[in-house]
Design an enzyme around this catalytic site. Structure first.
Site, PDB file in Angstrom:
ATOM      1  N   ARG A 102      -1.033 -22.485  -7.994  1.00  0.00           N
ATOM      2  CA  ARG A 102      -0.812 -21.786  -6.715  1.00  0.00           C
ATOM      3  C   ARG A 102      -2.108 -21.206  -6.134  1.00  0.00           C
ATOM      4  NH1 ARG A 102       1.719 -15.955  -8.738  1.00  0.00           N
ATOM      5  NH2 ARG A 102       0.107 -15.604 -10.295  1.00  0.00           N
TER       6      ARG A 102
ATOM      7  N   ARG B  42      13.860   9.560   3.405  1.00  0.00           N
ATOM      8  CA  ARG B  42      12.686  10.285   3.909  1.00  0.00           C
ATOM      9  C   ARG B  42      11.460   9.371   3.921  1.00  0.00           C
ATOM     10  NH1 ARG B  42       9.660  15.422   0.995  1.00  0.00           N
ATOM     11  NH2 ARG B  42       8.124  15.732   2.633  1.00  0.00           N
TER      12      ARG B  42
ATOM     13  N   ARG C  37       4.201   2.062  10.249  1.00  0.00           N
ATOM     14  CA  ARG C  37       4.211   0.608  10.432  1.00  0.00           C
ATOM     15  C   ARG C  37       4.955   0.133  11.671  1.00  0.00           C
ATOM     16  NH1 ARG C  37      -0.134  -1.023   7.663  1.00  0.00           N
ATOM     17  NH2 ARG C  37      -0.082  -0.319   5.516  1.00  0.00           N
TER      18      ARG C  37
ATOM     19  N   ASN D 160      13.669   6.141  -0.786  1.00  0.00           N
ATOM     20  CA  ASN D 160      14.666   7.050  -0.204  1.00  0.00           C
ATOM     21  C   ASN D 160      14.474   7.141   1.310  1.00  0.00           C
ATOM     22  OD1 ASN D 160      12.777   9.244   0.364  1.00  0.00           O
ATOM     23  ND2 ASN D 160      12.677   9.473  -1.867  1.00  0.00           N
TER      24      ASN D 160
ATOM     25  N   ARG E 216       0.828  -1.214   0.000  1.00  0.00           N
ATOM     26  CA  ARG E 216       0.000   0.000   0.000  1.00  0.00           C
ATOM     27  C   ARG E 216       0.854   1.252   0.000  1.00  0.00           C
ATOM     28  NH1 ARG E 216      -5.101  -0.075   1.241  1.00  0.00           N
ATOM     29  NH2 ARG E 216      -4.919   1.778  -0.036  1.00  0.00           N
ATOM     30  N   HIS E 217       2.124   1.090   0.349  1.00  0.00           N
ATOM     31  CA  HIS E 217       3.068   2.227   0.333  1.00  0.00           C
ATOM     32  C   HIS E 217       3.527   2.395  -1.109  1.00  0.00           C
ATOM     33  CE1 HIS E 217       3.127   2.650   4.733  1.00  0.00           C
ATOM     34  NE2 HIS E 217       2.698   1.404   4.643  1.00  0.00           N
ATOM     35  N   ARG E 218       2.691   3.110  -1.855  1.00  0.00           N
ATOM     36  CA  ARG E 218       2.804   3.137  -3.310  1.00  0.00           C
ATOM     37  C   ARG E 218       4.056   3.826  -3.792  1.00  0.00           C
ATOM     38  NH1 ARG E 218      -2.639   6.224  -3.008  1.00  0.00           N
ATOM     39  NH2 ARG E 218      -1.562   6.692  -1.040  1.00  0.00           N
TER      40      ARG E 218
ATOM     41  N   SER F 192       8.412 -14.232  -8.537  1.00  0.00           N
ATOM     42  CA  SER F 192       7.202 -14.556  -9.286  1.00  0.00           C
ATOM     43  C   SER F 192       6.857 -16.032  -9.192  1.00  0.00           C
ATOM     44  CB  SER F 192       7.381 -14.181 -10.760  1.00  0.00           C
ATOM     45  OG  SER F 192       6.301 -14.703 -11.496  1.00  0.00           O
TER      46      SER F 192
ATOM     47  N   GLU G 192       8.955  -8.524  -6.657  1.00  0.00           N
ATOM     48  CA  GLU G 192       8.655  -9.709  -5.843  1.00  0.00           C
ATOM     49  C   GLU G 192       8.911 -10.964  -6.664  1.00  0.00           C
ATOM     50  OE1 GLU G 192       4.727  -9.721  -4.096  1.00  0.00           O
ATOM     51  OE2 GLU G 192       5.003 -11.742  -3.295  1.00  0.00           O
TER      52      GLU G 192
HETATM   53  C1  FAD Z   1      -2.587   1.077  11.075  1.00  0.00           C
HETATM   54  C2  FAD Z   1      -2.989   1.090   9.622  1.00  0.00           C
HETATM   55  C3  FAD Z   1      -4.203   0.567   9.246  1.00  0.00           C
HETATM   56  C4  FAD Z   1      -4.587   0.560   7.905  1.00  0.00           C
HETATM   57  N1  FAD Z   1      -5.787   0.029   7.559  1.00  0.00           N
HETATM   58  C5  FAD Z   1      -6.162   0.000   6.263  1.00  0.00           C
HETATM   59  C6  FAD Z   1      -7.412  -0.577   5.867  1.00  0.00           C
HETATM   60  O1  FAD Z   1      -8.175  -1.066   6.685  1.00  0.00           O
HETATM   61  N2  FAD Z   1      -7.717  -0.594   4.554  1.00  0.00           N
HETATM   62  C7  FAD Z   1      -6.894  -0.050   3.595  1.00  0.00           C
HETATM   63  O2  FAD Z   1      -7.241  -0.077   2.424  1.00  0.00           O
HETATM   64  N3  FAD Z   1      -5.717   0.500   3.940  1.00  0.00           N
HETATM   65  C8  FAD Z   1      -5.320   0.543   5.225  1.00  0.00           C
HETATM   66  N4  FAD Z   1      -4.116   1.080   5.567  1.00  0.00           N
HETATM   67  C9  FAD Z   1      -3.220   1.574   4.501  1.00  0.00           C
HETATM   68  C10 FAD Z   1      -3.220   3.118   4.434  1.00  0.00           C
HETATM   69  O3  FAD Z   1      -4.490   3.595   4.064  1.00  0.00           O
HETATM   70  C11 FAD Z   1      -2.158   3.605   3.414  1.00  0.00           C
HETATM   71  O4  FAD Z   1      -2.523   3.130   2.130  1.00  0.00           O
HETATM   72  C12 FAD Z   1      -0.793   3.097   3.716  1.00  0.00           C
HETATM   73  O5  FAD Z   1      -0.479   3.289   5.077  1.00  0.00           O
HETATM   74  C13 FAD Z   1       0.228   3.808   2.838  1.00  0.00           C
HETATM   75  O6  FAD Z   1       0.376   5.131   3.305  1.00  0.00           O
HETATM   76  P1  FAD Z   1       0.674   6.320   2.328  1.00  0.00           P
HETATM   77  O7  FAD Z   1      -0.433   6.525   1.361  1.00  0.00           O
HETATM   78  O8  FAD Z   1       1.056   7.504   3.186  1.00  0.00           O
HETATM   79  O9  FAD Z   1       2.007   5.808   1.562  1.00  0.00           O
HETATM   80  P2  FAD Z   1       2.401   5.972   0.024  1.00  0.00           P
HETATM   81  O10 FAD Z   1       1.433   5.293  -0.861  1.00  0.00           O
HETATM   82  O11 FAD Z   1       3.833   5.532  -0.079  1.00  0.00           O
HETATM   83  O12 FAD Z   1       2.290   7.515  -0.238  1.00  0.00           O
HETATM   84  C14 FAD Z   1       3.193   8.433   0.393  1.00  0.00           C
HETATM   85  C15 FAD Z   1       2.563   9.812   0.330  1.00  0.00           C
HETATM   86  O13 FAD Z   1       2.450  10.210  -1.042  1.00  0.00           O
HETATM   87  C16 FAD Z   1       1.209  10.890  -1.239  1.00  0.00           C
HETATM   88  N5  FAD Z   1       0.376  10.118  -2.182  1.00  0.00           N
HETATM   89  C17 FAD Z   1       0.639   8.889  -2.683  1.00  0.00           C
HETATM   90  N6  FAD Z   1      -0.310   8.522  -3.548  1.00  0.00           N
HETATM   91  C18 FAD Z   1      -1.210   9.523  -3.583  1.00  0.00           C
HETATM   92  C19 FAD Z   1      -2.419   9.729  -4.271  1.00  0.00           C
HETATM   93  N7  FAD Z   1      -2.913   8.831  -5.125  1.00  0.00           N
HETATM   94  N8  FAD Z   1      -3.081  10.871  -4.068  1.00  0.00           N
HETATM   95  C20 FAD Z   1      -2.607  11.806  -3.218  1.00  0.00           C
HETATM   96  N9  FAD Z   1      -1.463  11.682  -2.507  1.00  0.00           N
HETATM   97  C21 FAD Z   1      -0.762  10.554  -2.705  1.00  0.00           C
HETATM   98  C22 FAD Z   1       0.549  11.018   0.142  1.00  0.00           C
HETATM   99  O14 FAD Z   1       0.964  12.233   0.698  1.00  0.00           O
HETATM  100  C23 FAD Z   1       1.141   9.867   0.905  1.00  0.00           C
HETATM  101  O15 FAD Z   1       1.144  10.041   2.324  1.00  0.00           O
HETATM  102  C24 FAD Z   1      -3.720   1.110   6.904  1.00  0.00           C
HETATM  103  C25 FAD Z   1      -2.491   1.636   7.293  1.00  0.00           C
HETATM  104  C26 FAD Z   1      -2.107   1.627   8.625  1.00  0.00           C
HETATM  105  C27 FAD Z   1      -0.750   2.200   8.998  1.00  0.00           C
END
Ligand code: FAD
Length: 224
Positions: free
Chosen positions: A159, A177, A186, A175, A73-75, A83, A81
């Protein structure tokens, strides 16, 4: 999050702050002046965070797929990964410990880590049975996988029953940051226990490789 102040030791790498001289951020011989500048950049309001994007790390991780589901989810990290379409996935599965399973009884404040509403208390006996059941399932899953691999099914379909408890392997790159932002989310007690363990391990690597930034992170603002 375990944050300890350790003496700085660096041997390689530098970053350039916009309009500034080259700043020895990490892994370079420590110059006291740079340390001051680094602290200034880090603690400025708003922070001058971009210099911390010029250092980074690629790590290789073996983790259960359930952890990758959260991690990916940390896009803004880059991933590669192993395969399961090219080679069979090794039969390595995550078995939670008794202690981990019994944590469910302490999760009143963290709904995501708790049981369903009105569920009975989860006992040590339950934990033992849970582990036994899970082992049976993992064995069935692997037996299916191997049976259909040897009978010529496509690897990508054989699989299908492999679940989120199976370990996979990936490389993740970002990076400094962004690693700190990852840790903020996390290594937090609100995160699932499993990904917290990986976040703590990454914290240890950052502490060893980027000790001055780690110290600032423990004290300061960026990623928090
Ligand atoms: C305790 C916990 C519980 C969670 N529970 C759930 C859950 O139940 N369901 C679920 O789906 N997810 C869940 N998540 C995932 C969460 O919603 C985030 O997707 C995840 O933590 C990644 O964070 P991020 O978007 O800051 O990171 P990244 O995707 O790495 O993004 C980093 C930063 O870039 C910016 N950014 C990236 N993409 C965009 C975009 N498209 N638009 C605008 N700004 C952007 C934002 O500022 C973001 O903070 C959970 C996370 C945590 C820590």
């Amino acid at each position: 999050m375990e944050c300890e102040n350790k003496p700085a030791y660096c041997n390689r790498g530098s970053i350039q702050a916009p309009g500034e001289r080259c700043v020895n951020v990490e892994m370079v011989e420590v110059h006291p002046g740079d340390q001051k500048l680094l602290a200034y950049l880090y603690n400025a309001k708003p922070p001058h965070a971009t210099p911390f994007e010029f250092a980074g790390m690629v790590i290789e991780v073996q983790a259960p797929i359930m952890v990758y589901r959260e991690w990916h989810r940390h896009r803004t990290q880059s991933y590669n990964e192993m395969s399961g379409r090219y080679a069979p996935i090794p039969d390595i599965n995550y078995l939670p410990t008794y202690d981990r399973l019994l944590q469910v009884n302490e999760q009143k404040k963290n709904k995501q880590a708790g049981a369903i509403k009105d569920a009975p208390p989860f006992t040590s006996e339950d934990a033992g049975e849970f582990i036994e059941d899970l082992n049976i399932l993992y064995n069935m899953e692997e037996a299916f996988y191997q049976r259909w691999l040897t009978r010529g099914a496509a690897k990508e379909l054989a699989r299908l029953p492999v679940g989120v408890g199976r370990y996979s392997r990936m490389r993740a790159s970002t990076n400094l940051r962004n690693w700190l932002a990852f840790l903020t989310l996390r290594a937090d007690p609100a995160a699932a226990w499993e990904i917290q363990q990986f976040a703590h391990a990454i914290g240890k690597i950052i502490e060893a490789k980027f000790p001055r930034t780690w110290k600032l992170y423990c004290e300061g603002r960026i990623g928090k």
